[in-house]
Design an enzyme around this catalytic site. Structure first.
Site, PDB file in Angstrom:
ATOM      1  N   CYS A 118      39.731  43.295  44.573  1.00 54.36           N
ATOM      2  CA  CYS A 118      40.651  43.959  43.639  1.00 54.36           C
ATOM      3  C   CYS A 118      39.959  44.962  42.725  1.00 54.36           C
ATOM      4  CB  CYS A 118      41.439  42.933  42.832  1.00 54.36           C
ATOM      5  SG  CYS A 118      40.439  41.903  41.726  1.00 54.36           S
ATOM      6  N   LYS A 191      44.071  28.944  42.160  1.00 57.49           N
ATOM      7  CA  LYS A 191      44.184  30.127  41.294  1.00 57.49           C
ATOM      8  C   LYS A 191      45.646  30.530  41.234  1.00 57.49           C
ATOM      9  CE  LYS A 191      42.560  34.866  40.643  1.00 57.49           C
ATOM     10  NZ  LYS A 191      41.720  35.954  41.185  1.00 57.49           N
ATOM     11  N   ARG A 201      42.460  42.410  33.404  1.00 61.13           N
ATOM     12  CA  ARG A 201      42.737  43.600  34.211  1.00 61.13           C
ATOM     13  C   ARG A 201      42.367  44.877  33.479  1.00 61.13           C
ATOM     14  NH1 ARG A 201      48.194  40.809  36.729  1.00 61.13           N
ATOM     15  NH2 ARG A 201      47.024  39.399  38.087  1.00 61.13           N
ATOM     16  N   GLU A 229      45.277  23.032  48.507  1.00 60.57           N
ATOM     17  CA  GLU A 229      44.341  24.161  48.498  1.00 60.57           C
ATOM     18  C   GLU A 229      42.908  23.660  48.279  1.00 60.57           C
ATOM     19  OE1 GLU A 229      44.617  27.285  49.133  1.00 60.57           O
ATOM     20  OE2 GLU A 229      46.677  27.959  48.745  1.00 60.57           O
ATOM     21  N   LYS A 244      42.101  27.759  37.910  1.00 60.82           N
ATOM     22  CA  LYS A 244      42.229  28.947  37.055  1.00 60.82           C
ATOM     23  C   LYS A 244      43.703  29.283  36.897  1.00 60.82           C
ATOM     24  CE  LYS A 244      40.913  33.823  36.797  1.00 60.82           C
ATOM     25  NZ  LYS A 244      40.318  34.974  37.513  1.00 60.82           N
ATOM     26  N   SER A 270      40.975  35.260  30.273  1.00 58.02           N
ATOM     27  CA  SER A 270      41.011  36.309  29.254  1.00 58.02           C
ATOM     28  C   SER A 270      42.166  36.157  28.274  1.00 58.02           C
ATOM     29  CB  SER A 270      41.069  37.677  29.930  1.00 58.02           C
ATOM     30  OG  SER A 270      42.225  37.786  30.763  1.00 58.02           O
ATOM     31  N   TYR A 309      34.783  33.206  28.033  1.00 57.44           N
ATOM     32  CA  TYR A 309      34.303  34.339  27.245  1.00 57.44           C
ATOM     33  C   TYR A 309      33.826  33.889  25.868  1.00 57.44           C
ATOM     34  CZ  TYR A 309      36.736  36.721  30.987  1.00 57.44           C
ATOM     35  OH  TYR A 309      37.148  37.128  32.230  1.00 57.44           O
TER      36      TYR A 309
END
Length: 321
Positions: A118, A191, A201, A229, A244, A270, A309
Site C-alpha cells: 500500500c 487485522k 495513512r 485467520e 490490530k 495511530s 507510537y
C-alpha cells in the site's frame, strides 16, 4: 470477612503482588522513512511522530537507542509509486537502504519490516488491482519478492500486513528457498478494517485512491473469524500472530492468547495514539496514567509484544519508576 485491601495498603505492597507489568522489552516503536534528503516532516495528526529521510534519521535512532527499546517496525515511503508497487521489492528501495543504514549504525537493534504494497502503489491498495478488484493470488509473488529483498537488506523479522489469503505460506517458502530459513514471520493475522488507521495513512501516504479495504481486512464484528485467520497463519508458518488494532479488540487478543500457544503481538495503532495525544493537549486527561493503563490492558489481555507510537514515552516513564 476477607480483607482484600491488605494487598493495597501502600506502594511496595501493591508492587509485591502486582500480576502484570510492562517492560521495555515488550515494546516495538514504529518509524517512517521517506525518500529524499534533509527531511524531517512532522505528522500533524500524530503529534511527536515524524517522517525522516535516511540522512536525518540519526537523531531518532539516538533517541531509540537511549530509550532502551530493542525493536522498531519500519515503514518506507518511496518517491516513485506505480500500479505494481515496484519500489517495495527493489533491492535499492528506500526501505531496504534504511534497513542497511540502521543495521550498520545499530546492529543490536531488531528491525521488523512491514510487508505490504500500500505504501508503494499509486492506487494505495495492498495488492494488485484489475478493474477495481484486489487480486489475491497475483499479489503473493510480489509480497514474497518484497520479503526476500528485505531479508537481503538485513531485516530481523518479516511482518506481512496485507491480509491476502495464503501470503504467509508463500513468504515462508520464498524465504526458505533463498537461504533465510531462520528469519521470523510476525503475521498481521487478525487485522481489522478499522477507522483507527486514519492518522497512519497521513504518515505513510497510503490512503486508497478508490473504495476501501473491507474486501481483505476483517469485519470489526467478527471474533471467531479472527481465530480462523490466526490458525491459518500458524499452519502456514507464522512464528508470531498479531491483532490490530489493540484497544477496541482486547477480547480478540485474549481469545488468541487462550487458544494458541504462540507469542501474541498487538498493534496500538495511530488513531488510538492520536486520541490520547489530543485529549492530553487539551488537559482533559493525565497522559502518562492513561498510556500506562492502556499498555497494562493490552499486556493483561495476553499480548507479549506491543507495537506502539508511545514506546519512547513509556520507556522514559519506566525509567522514572
Amino acid at each position: 470477612m476477607k480483607h482484600m485491601r491488605r494487598l493495597r495498603v501502600n506502594g511496595p505492597m501493591r508492587s509485591l503482588v502486582r500480576e502484570t507489568s510492562i517492560e521495555k522489552t515488550d515494546l516495538v516503536y514504529p518509524v517512517f522513512i521517506i525518500e529524499g534528503e534533509n527531511i524531517k516532516n512532522p505528522i500533524e495528526s500524530m503529534p511527536g511522530i515524524y517522517q525522516y529521510s535516511i540522512d536525518r534519521f540519526d537523531e531518532e535512532l539516538y533517541r531509540i537507542l537511549e530509550s532502551g527499546i530493542n525493536a522498531i517496525l519500519i515503514f518506507g515511503i518511496p518517491a516513485h509509486k506505480d500500479e505494481v508497487g515496484s519500489q517495495a521489492y527493489d533491492d535499492n528501495g528506500v526501505t531496504q537502504r534504511a534497513i542497511r543504514y540502521i543495521k550498520n549504525k545499530a546492529p543490536e537493534l531488531l528491525i521488523i519490516a512491514d510487508i505490504c504494497l500500500c505504501e508503494y502503489t499509486s492506487h494505495g491498495h495492498c495488492g494488485l488491482i484489475c478493474e477495481s478488484k484486489i487480486l489475491n493470488d497475483e499479489t503473493l509473488p510480489l509480497l514474497s519478492k518484497m520479503s526476500v529483498s528485505m531479508a537481503k537488506a538485513g531485516v530481523d523479522i518479516i511482518a506481512p500486513s496485507d491480509m491476502m489469503d495464503g501470503r504467509v505460506k508463500a513468504i515462508r517458502e520464498a524465504l526458505d528457498e533463498n537461504g533465510f530459513k531462520d528469519l521470523m514471520i510476525m503475521s498481521y493475522s487478525a487485522k481489522y478494517a478499522s477507522a483507527y488507521y486514519s492518522p497512519f495513512r497521513d504518515a505513510a501516504q497510503s490512503a486508497p485512491s478508490f473504495g476501501d479495504r473491507k474486501t481483505y481486512q476483517m469485519d470489526p464484528s467478527n471474533l471467531r473469524e479472527a481465530m480462523r485467520e490466526c490458525q491459518s497463519d500458524i499452519e502456514e508458518g507464522a512464528d508470531v500472530i498479531m491483532v490490530k488494532p489493540a484497544l477496541a479488540y482486547l477480547d480478540v487478543i485474549r481469545e488468541a492468547s487462550n487458544r494458541f500457544d504462540y507469542p501474541i503481538a498487538a498493534y496500538n495503532v495511530s488513531g488510538e495514539y492520536s486520541m490520547v495525544k489530543a485529549a492530553a493537549k487539551n488537559g482533559w486527561i493525565d497522559e502518562k496514567r492513561i498510556v500506562m493503563e492502556n499498555m497494562i490492558g493490552i499486556k493483561r489481555a495476553g499480548a507479549k509484544i506491543i507495537i506502539t507510537y508511545h514506546a519512547l514515552d513509556v520507556a522514559k516513564w519506566l525509567e522514572e519508576r
